[in-house]
Scaffold this motif. Structure first.
Motif, mmCIF file in Angstrom:
data_model
loop_
_atom_site.group_PDB
_atom_site.id
_atom_site.type_symbol
_atom_site.label_atom_id
_atom_site.label_comp_id
_atom_site.label_asym_id
_atom_site.label_seq_id
_atom_site.Cartn_x
_atom_site.Cartn_y
_atom_site.Cartn_z
ATOM 1 N N LYS A 116 0.735 -1.201 -0.001
ATOM 2 C CA LYS A 116 0.047 0.030 -0.123
ATOM 3 C C LYS A 116 0.698 1.330 0.063
ATOM 4 O O LYS A 116 0.509 2.257 -0.295
ATOM 5 C CB LYS A 116 -1.116 0.023 1.200
ATOM 6 C CG LYS A 116 -0.191 -0.038 2.619
ATOM 7 C CD LYS A 116 -1.093 -0.288 3.630
ATOM 8 C CE LYS A 116 -0.323 -0.006 5.051
ATOM 9 N NZ LYS A 116 -1.316 0.059 6.154
ATOM 10 N N VAL B 70 -2.769 5.415 -6.627
ATOM 11 C CA VAL B 70 -2.880 4.178 -5.716
ATOM 12 C C VAL B 70 -4.294 3.645 -5.686
ATOM 13 O O VAL B 70 -5.225 4.369 -5.400
ATOM 14 C CB VAL B 70 -1.993 4.123 -4.232
ATOM 15 C CG1 VAL B 70 -2.076 2.694 -3.547
ATOM 16 C CG2 VAL B 70 -0.553 4.537 -4.707
ATOM 17 N N ASN B 71 -4.396 2.443 -5.267
ATOM 18 C CA ASN B 71 -6.069 1.932 -4.996
ATOM 19 C C ASN B 71 -6.861 2.195 -6.073
ATOM 20 O O ASN B 71 -8.124 2.417 -5.871
ATOM 21 C CB ASN B 71 -6.526 2.436 -3.516
ATOM 22 C CG ASN B 71 -5.480 2.488 -2.450
ATOM 23 O OD1 ASN B 71 -4.674 1.303 -2.472
ATOM 24 N ND2 ASN B 71 -5.532 3.109 -1.437
ATOM 25 N N GLN C 205 -2.060 -0.837 -14.414
ATOM 26 C CA GLN C 205 -1.803 -1.180 -12.881
ATOM 27 C C GLN C 205 -3.197 -1.336 -12.353
ATOM 28 O O GLN C 205 -4.140 -0.535 -12.747
ATOM 29 C CB GLN C 205 -0.746 -0.817 -12.120
ATOM 30 C CG GLN C 205 -1.503 0.983 -11.819
ATOM 31 C CD GLN C 205 -0.350 1.340 -10.666
ATOM 32 O OE1 GLN C 205 0.652 0.965 -10.725
ATOM 33 N NE2 GLN C 205 -0.941 2.162 -9.762
ATOM 34 N N GLU C 206 -3.440 -2.318 -11.340
ATOM 35 C CA GLU C 206 -4.903 -2.276 -10.635
ATOM 36 C C GLU C 206 -4.376 -2.656 -9.196
ATOM 37 O O GLU C 206 -3.331 -3.368 -8.883
ATOM 38 C CB GLU C 206 -5.713 -3.340 -11.250
ATOM 39 C CG GLU C 206 -5.200 -4.902 -10.962
ATOM 40 C CD GLU C 206 -6.186 -5.705 -11.833
ATOM 41 O OE1 GLU C 206 -7.286 -5.439 -12.096
ATOM 42 O OE2 GLU C 206 -5.792 -6.795 -11.721
ATOM 43 N N SER C 207 -5.324 -2.519 -8.232
ATOM 44 C CA SER C 207 -5.133 -2.718 -6.944
ATOM 45 C C SER C 207 -5.859 -4.162 -6.463
ATOM 46 O O SER C 207 -6.934 -4.501 -7.050
ATOM 47 C CB SER C 207 -5.704 -1.621 -6.076
ATOM 48 O OG SER C 207 -7.030 -1.381 -6.393
ATOM 49 N N ARG D 70 -6.762 -7.097 -2.979
ATOM 50 C CA ARG D 70 -6.795 -7.267 -1.471
ATOM 51 C C ARG D 70 -6.084 -8.562 -1.255
ATOM 52 O O ARG D 70 -6.403 -9.697 -1.990
ATOM 53 C CB ARG D 70 -8.239 -7.302 -0.896
ATOM 54 C CG ARG D 70 -7.944 -7.332 0.761
ATOM 55 C CD ARG D 70 -9.679 -7.244 1.319
ATOM 56 N NE ARG D 70 -10.206 -5.874 0.896
ATOM 57 C CZ ARG D 70 -10.173 -4.861 1.596
ATOM 58 N NH1 ARG D 70 -9.311 -4.921 2.505
ATOM 59 N NH2 ARG D 70 -10.524 -3.799 1.315
ATOM 60 N N ILE E 41 -4.511 -3.924 1.224
ATOM 61 C CA ILE E 41 -4.590 -3.437 -0.356
ATOM 62 C C ILE E 41 -3.226 -3.213 -0.819
ATOM 63 O O ILE E 41 -2.300 -2.711 -0.401
ATOM 64 C CB ILE E 41 -5.050 -1.996 -0.268
ATOM 65 C CG1 ILE E 41 -6.681 -2.111 0.284
ATOM 66 C CG2 ILE E 41 -5.287 -1.535 -1.716
ATOM 67 C CD1 ILE E 41 -7.534 -2.883 -0.255
ATOM 68 N N LYS E 42 -2.876 -4.126 -1.954
ATOM 69 C CA LYS E 42 -1.818 -3.826 -2.538
ATOM 70 C C LYS E 42 -1.923 -3.398 -4.015
ATOM 71 O O LYS E 42 -3.224 -3.793 -4.768
ATOM 72 C CB LYS E 42 -0.903 -5.389 -2.640
ATOM 73 C CG LYS E 42 -0.555 -5.739 -1.197
ATOM 74 C CD LYS E 42 0.216 -6.955 -1.136
ATOM 75 C CE LYS E 42 0.529 -7.414 0.352
ATOM 76 N NZ LYS E 42 1.226 -8.671 0.211
ATOM 77 N N THR E 43 -0.828 -3.384 -4.976
ATOM 78 C CA THR E 43 -0.943 -2.986 -6.323
ATOM 79 C C THR E 43 -0.132 -3.646 -7.185
ATOM 80 O O THR E 43 0.954 -4.303 -6.824
ATOM 81 C CB THR E 43 -0.603 -1.509 -6.497
ATOM 82 O OG1 THR E 43 -1.260 -0.697 -5.723
ATOM 83 C CG2 THR E 43 -0.686 -1.058 -8.063
#
Length: 882
Positions: free
Chosen positions: A236, A276-277, A300-302, A304, A309-311
């Motif tokens: 995150k 982000v997110n 890119q996309e986020s 769980r 929450i990661k990317t």
């Protein structure tokens, strides 16, 4: 009834009741003994005995109830074990099964567990270690659980590996307390009262699925690691948790250096920072280890992961920029221009209405028409009307899908001259389309094939000439055999019918016509390049000085003869007689073409060929040549006849009185080719014809000239009246007087009488080999009349069979061309069997061919066919007198 599971185990309760009952019985026995020993306490002891007896009865009843519960408990436990899907078994101290379920019975087949496992254990180091732990646990009466791989199905077909995996658990069942035994032999003491409980579960499917999962996970991991696209995962805070090799290679760092660093640290100062997110895609400008700017497309996309929450994203570099696209477009245009505008062939684009849409620059040079004048013009306006139907037919076949391409030759008039053009047709179809209806038009490739078609016609003519030459040579050879027999038997008849005989004149006529036929055969041999030649170096200029008088007599007064001699011509190597025949034949043809009046010009010069020259089916080697141009001012040769003038028996004067046989130019062609030269012909109808004879040029050779001067001519054979006797070959070589022709038949016997041999004829035996029966019969009769002992054979194989039984021969006379083994091969074999034998080879072909077949051997004599009785006997005496 069986008690609830909340109470103690029934077997333990039964054990306790049995102990109590035993103590009660002991107490009753003690009371009874006391009653007998102390009667004075009768009353007290009776009461005690009654009380103990009642207590024993109560304990017995309770023990029976406990025993019933224990039996039921054991039965239910046994049923639970038997119906379990796992392999369960209880062994005693002797490793024998006490109780086991059906799965265990089928699995172990009543074998000891450890022995069964050891027998089927897979060859694996970890397997052996686990099995050792299991053995130690059994020996020490300790609990253990291991996983073993067993090979149970060695010969069965299985989807997975042959080995099967089992989870094996063992624990001891103690019936006595171990703590009441102390000492070094405590465990050994209680082993007989201890049981081992085995619990075995088949985990092969789990292992296989785990292995498949691990392999797929590894494959997926490798796929992502080595994917040629940069991949990354961030937490995150934007810290890199994963980066594949492509990202590390793009940035010029290692993966270990990237993990734990922030992705934003590799962005250029003015580059956009992805949010982000949320899902985002666009361009990023990364900075590599060498501080170079790398333009990338990013997405890119986020997601769980473990409530965090990661990317994750992807970077694609190396995409072409606008500048690169413009450069590639310009290069593609250049390539199309190279293929279209600068193509060495004419290219046309025509629509479905057969109108020209576009064409390249070659068309202008090809058709002599400007490009603008051709656009929108129908293609059928360019071709000849007789070729229009065939062209439309090929167009329709391509439009209908019947043909993918087509080619044909059409005639086009260019600058007033008709040319042959090869047209190759292909459809103008969309690049990714396979539908026939989407053909927008046709592409035509035009190649000037006039020269190629001319060469093809010349090559076909050369092949025909070569085939006719082979045919003429074969016919001439067979005719020579027939003429040899005719002339020979005429000679035999003339010996019996002298001048006063009424048949003498008829025999002379037969002989003379046979000699004329031999002359025609000689012309056929000249065409097939197999006639006997005696070449030598001659000076062209001097030869024409001697030949000019004869040419003037042949041409007559109305034709003017001119000579133009070049300087430093050198020498040519030809047969002088045959060379004169070549010039005379050309002069006679020129006279006929000029219809009795005109000019015949003979010019000599030198010419050098710098590269090989294709003359018909033959290739002329480069070198210096002496060129003899024979030019007339006659009617010329029509183009349709130009390729046939050298064919035997071809003549345009068939209805002219006194016309020839059509062998004149055929003989010229054969003689020139046999002397390694060639002929060029240029003719214009109404203007005249020029024959250019090219012969190899030689420098003067003093040694050859001297050796030629030292050679003595053949001995002239004369009759009794002193007149020379002519042989068949001498009569063919040149014209003779009528008187000499009449003498020919008279002097055969004179020849025979005039020849004397230095050897005893009776001592010489001759082997005569000839496949032609008539020639063989004539030769044998002629030689036997001279006193020779002759053995006749009709084939080389027959002659070799004769030599197996009799080798006493001094002379071999054999024909060159025979079925099976040839005369040359026979001569080689006979020379090996009889080294000192003399050999005469007879052939209708030239002596050079005979020497070539004998690989350069000089130790033989040659006799050309047809030969007469005098030729045969003279040659035999000459050979024997050497």
């Amino acid at each position: 009834m069986l008690c609830s599971l909340k109470i103690k185990r029934p077997d333990k309760l039964l054990q306790k009741r049995l102990i109590c009952l035993a103590y009660s019985l002991v107490a009753l026995t003690t009371t009874l003994i006391l009653f007998l020993m102390y009667p004075e306490y009768f009353l007290y002891l009776v009461v005690a005995m009654v009380f103990v007896t009642i207590f024993c009865l109560i304990l017995t009843i309770k023990t029976l109830n406990a025993a019933e519960e224990a039996i039921s408990y054991g039965g239910f436990a046994n049923e639970i074990i038997r119906n379990d899907f796992k392999i369960k078994r209880i062994d005693n101290a002797a490793r024998e099964p006490v109780i086991q379920n059906d799965m265990a019975k089928e699995f172990f087949k009543n074998e000891p567990v450890l022995d069964f496992l050891e027998k089927h254990l897979s060859e694996n180091r970890l397997n052996k270690t686990a099995f050792y732990r299991l053995q130690t646990a059994c020996r020490n009466l300790a609990a253990e659980k291991v996983v073993l791989a067993l090979n149970l199905h060695h010969n069965s077909d299985r989807i997975f590996a042959e080995e099967e995996w089992f989870e094996i658990a063992v624990r001891p069942l103690f019936l006595k307390k171990t703590d009441i035994f102390e000492g070094r032999f405590s465990i050994r003491t209680i082993q007989k009262d201890t049981y081992l409980f085995w619990n075995i579960q088949d985990i092969t499917a789990v292992k296989n699925m785990e292995q498949i999962f691990q392999e797929e996970r590894k494959s997926l991991h490798d796929f992502l690691d080595y994917l040629p696209v940069s991949l990354y995962t961030c937490d995150k805070n934007g810290t890199l948790e994963y980066a594949n090799h492509a990202l590390a290679k793009m940035l010029g760092l290692s993966r270990e250096e990237l993990i734990g660093t922030e992705l934003s640290g590799y962005l250029s100062e003015n580059s956009l920072k992805p949010p982000v997110n949320s899902f985002w895609q666009g361009k990023l400008h990364m900075v590599g280890s060498e501080h170079e700017i790398i333009e990338c497309f990013a997405a890119q996309e986020s997601f769980r992961d473990n409530k965090q929450i990661k990317t994750r994203g992807v970077l694609i570099s190396g995409l072409p920029s606008d500048k690169d696209l413009k450069r590639d477009l310009s290069l593609a245009y250049d390539k199309i221009s190279w293929l279209f505008n600068y193509a060495p062939v004419g290219i046309m684009f025509i629509d479905r209405d057969c109108n020209i849409n576009n064409c390249n620059a070659k068309i202008k040079n090809f058709l002599g028409t400007e490009k603008d004048a051709l656009i929108s013009q129908s293609i059928f306006n360019l071709v000849k009307p007789e070729d229009e139907a065939e062209l439309k037919k090929n167009f329709a076949a391509i439009y209908s899908g019947q043909n993918q391409s087509a080619s044909l030759d059409v005639r086009i008039t260019i600058g007033g001259e008709e040319r042959i053009v090869s047209v190759y047709i292909s459809p103008m179809r969309k690049f990714y389309s396979f539908d026939i209806s989407e053909i927008d038009g046709l592409v035509l490739y035009l190649i000037d094939a006039t020269k190629q078609k001319t060469l093809e016609m010349q090559f076909a003519q050369a092949q025909k000439m070569q085939a006719m030459g082979q045919l003429a040579g074969g016919v001439a050879h067979d005719f020579n055999n027939l003429l040899t027999a005719m002339i020979g038997f005429c000679d035999l008849l003339l010996q019996r019918h002298g001048v006063g005989d009424p048949s003498f004149t008829d025999l002379i006529q037969i002989k003379q016509n046979a000699n004329r036929a031999a002359g025609l055969v000689r012309q056929l041999l000249a065409f097939s390049r197999k006639q006997p030649l005696k070449p030598k170096l001659i000076d062209v200029t001097e030869n024409f000085v001697e030949l000019s008088h004869m040419l003037k007599r042949i041409l007559g007064e109305q034709i003017f003869l001119k000579f133009y001699h070049g300087s430093d011509l050198g020498f040519i190597r030809v047969d002088p007689v045959q060379f004169s025949q070549v010039i005379i034949n050309l002069a006679v043809n020129a006279k006929d073409a000029m219809n009795g009046s005109g000019t015949l010009t003979i010019a000599t010069r030198t010419e050098t060929l710098s590269e090989p020259y294709q003359f018909g089916a033959d290739t002329i080697r480069p070198g210096d040549f002496v060129v003899i141009d024979v030019k007339d001012t006659g009617c010329g040769i029509p183009p349709e006849n130009l390729n046939r003038i050298f064919e035997p028996f071809f003549s345009t004067k068939q209805n002219v009185v006194g016309s020839g046989t059509g062998l004149g130019l055929a003989m010229v062609y054969g003689i020139v080719r046999q002397t390694e030269g060639f002929i060029r012909v240029e003719s214009t109808v109404g203007s005249g014809t020029t024959f250019s004879i090219h012969l190899p040029r030689f420098e003067a050779n003093a040694e050859e000239e001297e050796s030629g001067d030292r050679e003595t001519g053949p001995e002239i054979v004369k009759a009794r009246d002193g007149s020379p006797v002519l042989t068949v070959q001498e009569k063919i070589a040149g014209p003779t007087a009528a008187s000499q022709k009449l003498i020919f038949g008279l002097n055969v016997s004179a020849i025979d009488r005039g020849l004397e041999s230095s050897k005893d004829i009776s001592s010489v035996r001759i082997l005569f080999v000839e496949d032609e029966d008539s020639v063989r019969a004539f030769g044998v009769r002629a030689l036997k009349k001279k006193g020779f002992e002759v053995t006749a054979c009709n084939s080389a194989e027959n002659a070799l069979e004769q030599l197996q039984t009799d080798k006493n021969y001094g002379l071999l006379i054999t024909d060159m061309v025979m079925p099976g083994m040839s005369g040359a091969e026979l001569a080689k074999n006979v020379r090996k069997k009889i080294p000192g034998i003399k050999i005469i080879l007879a052939s209708g072909y030239s002596e050079e061919i005979a020497r070539r077949e004998l690989a350069g051997s000089q130790d033989f004599d040659f006799m050309a066919k047809p030969f007469s009785l005098g030729d045969l006997t003279k040659k035999v005496f000459d050979v024997l007198n050497k």
